[in-house]
Design a protein around this motif. Sequence first.
Motif, mmCIF file in Angstrom:
data_model
loop_
_atom_site.group_PDB
_atom_site.id
_atom_site.type_symbol
_atom_site.label_atom_id
_atom_site.label_comp_id
_atom_site.label_asym_id
_atom_site.label_seq_id
_atom_site.Cartn_x
_atom_site.Cartn_y
_atom_site.Cartn_z
ATOM 1 N N ARG A 97 6.044 5.763 -5.759
ATOM 2 C CA ARG A 97 7.352 6.054 -5.197
ATOM 3 C C ARG A 97 8.085 4.766 -4.831
ATOM 4 O O ARG A 97 7.506 3.687 -4.810
ATOM 5 C CB ARG A 97 7.220 6.946 -3.962
ATOM 6 C CG ARG A 97 6.748 8.361 -4.265
ATOM 7 C CD ARG A 97 6.704 9.212 -3.021
ATOM 8 N NE ARG A 97 5.677 8.772 -2.087
ATOM 9 C CZ ARG A 97 5.521 9.274 -0.865
ATOM 10 N NH1 ARG A 97 6.335 10.215 -0.429
ATOM 11 N NH2 ARG A 97 4.555 8.836 -0.084
ATOM 12 N N TYR A 135 0.824 -1.206 0.000
ATOM 13 C CA TYR A 135 0.000 0.000 0.000
ATOM 14 C C TYR A 135 0.861 1.259 0.000
ATOM 15 O O TYR A 135 0.567 2.243 -0.704
ATOM 16 C CB TYR A 135 -0.920 -0.003 1.219
ATOM 17 C CG TYR A 135 -1.812 1.218 1.309
ATOM 18 C CD1 TYR A 135 -2.992 1.292 0.588
ATOM 19 C CD2 TYR A 135 -1.453 2.297 2.113
ATOM 20 C CE1 TYR A 135 -3.797 2.415 0.660
ATOM 21 C CE2 TYR A 135 -2.253 3.418 2.190
ATOM 22 C CZ TYR A 135 -3.436 3.480 1.470
ATOM 23 O OH TYR A 135 -4.215 4.603 1.541
ATOM 24 N N GLU A 153 -4.801 -1.935 -6.809
ATOM 25 C CA GLU A 153 -5.797 -0.865 -6.863
ATOM 26 C C GLU A 153 -7.205 -1.438 -6.807
ATOM 27 O O GLU A 153 -8.096 -0.891 -6.157
ATOM 28 C CB GLU A 153 -5.607 -0.041 -8.132
ATOM 29 C CG GLU A 153 -6.494 1.197 -8.197
ATOM 30 C CD GLU A 153 -6.166 2.071 -9.386
ATOM 31 O OE1 GLU A 153 -6.814 3.118 -9.531
ATOM 32 O OE2 GLU A 153 -5.267 1.710 -10.164
ATOM 33 N N ARG A 173 10.655 9.362 -7.041
ATOM 34 C CA ARG A 173 10.425 9.122 -8.452
ATOM 35 C C ARG A 173 11.672 9.631 -9.171
ATOM 36 O O ARG A 173 12.507 10.276 -8.575
ATOM 37 C CB ARG A 173 9.168 9.860 -8.935
ATOM 38 C CG ARG A 173 7.882 9.391 -8.268
ATOM 39 C CD ARG A 173 6.695 10.190 -8.802
ATOM 40 N NE ARG A 173 5.429 9.717 -8.252
ATOM 41 C CZ ARG A 173 4.881 10.157 -7.135
ATOM 42 N NH1 ARG A 173 5.491 11.104 -6.429
ATOM 43 N NH2 ARG A 173 3.745 9.683 -6.696
ATOM 44 N N ASP A 204 1.626 4.735 -4.675
ATOM 45 C CA ASP A 204 1.615 6.031 -5.361
ATOM 46 C C ASP A 204 2.781 6.180 -6.333
ATOM 47 O O ASP A 204 3.027 7.257 -6.868
ATOM 48 C CB ASP A 204 1.606 7.184 -4.355
ATOM 49 C CG ASP A 204 2.892 7.275 -3.540
ATOM 50 O OD1 ASP A 204 3.726 6.359 -3.656
ATOM 51 O OD2 ASP A 204 3.057 8.257 -2.803
#
Length: 226
Positions: free
Chosen positions: A30, A24, A84, A177, A28
């Motif tokens: 990263r 989790y 997701e 990133r 995003d």
Amino acid sequence: MTTIIRLAETASLIGDPTRAAMLYALMDGRAFTAGELAEAAGVTPQTASGHLAQLVAAGMLAVEAQGRHRYFRIASAEIGAILEGLQLVTADRIGRLPRPGPRDAALRKARICYDHLAGELGVALFAALAGAGHLRLSADGAALSDSGTALLGSLDIEVPARRRPTCRPCLDWSERRHHLAGQAGAAICTAALARGWVRRRHGSRALDVTPTGTRAFAAGFGVRLP
């Protein structure tokens, strides 16, 4: 039968609360170290390392070495889509997301990384170039496309030909990133400083993006900073 067994094994990997929390935290896009993911999952680094090894072996996570650190990220878009989809059936937040990098907001926004742009600015620049097809990304790294070479030429940004790679993805310390390193990244940074798009902060690696720079990055590269 083999497919069913593999499906059960994958579900079992994701179903463990510690591994679920670490996955989790990575959703995003990263990348994080084992220690940071241990903090997100509320376990010791030793425990986290064992779980991460299982996820890497199963092809769910990829590992990227940067200096003396190893960073973990979701291995593919397909794995991300599975995770997701699972999040759609739960409204609860899993774990606590780590916040890597400097606490100084100025360093997080824009800074020098050796000789190229980093922080939110550097990551946004990399994403804009890649999204517009000016960078070709592969498992071996990155390269300027013909349109990327033409873009830099139109902006009078000269990329010198040296032994050093023209382009190199560099994992950003705070954003986790990629930003753009290599000769192209250095050339853009040099131009930004010379033209007053960014200004150095005294005694710091932090950069201030000027109003001129905000307009130039938007017009030249399609980068729009908050």
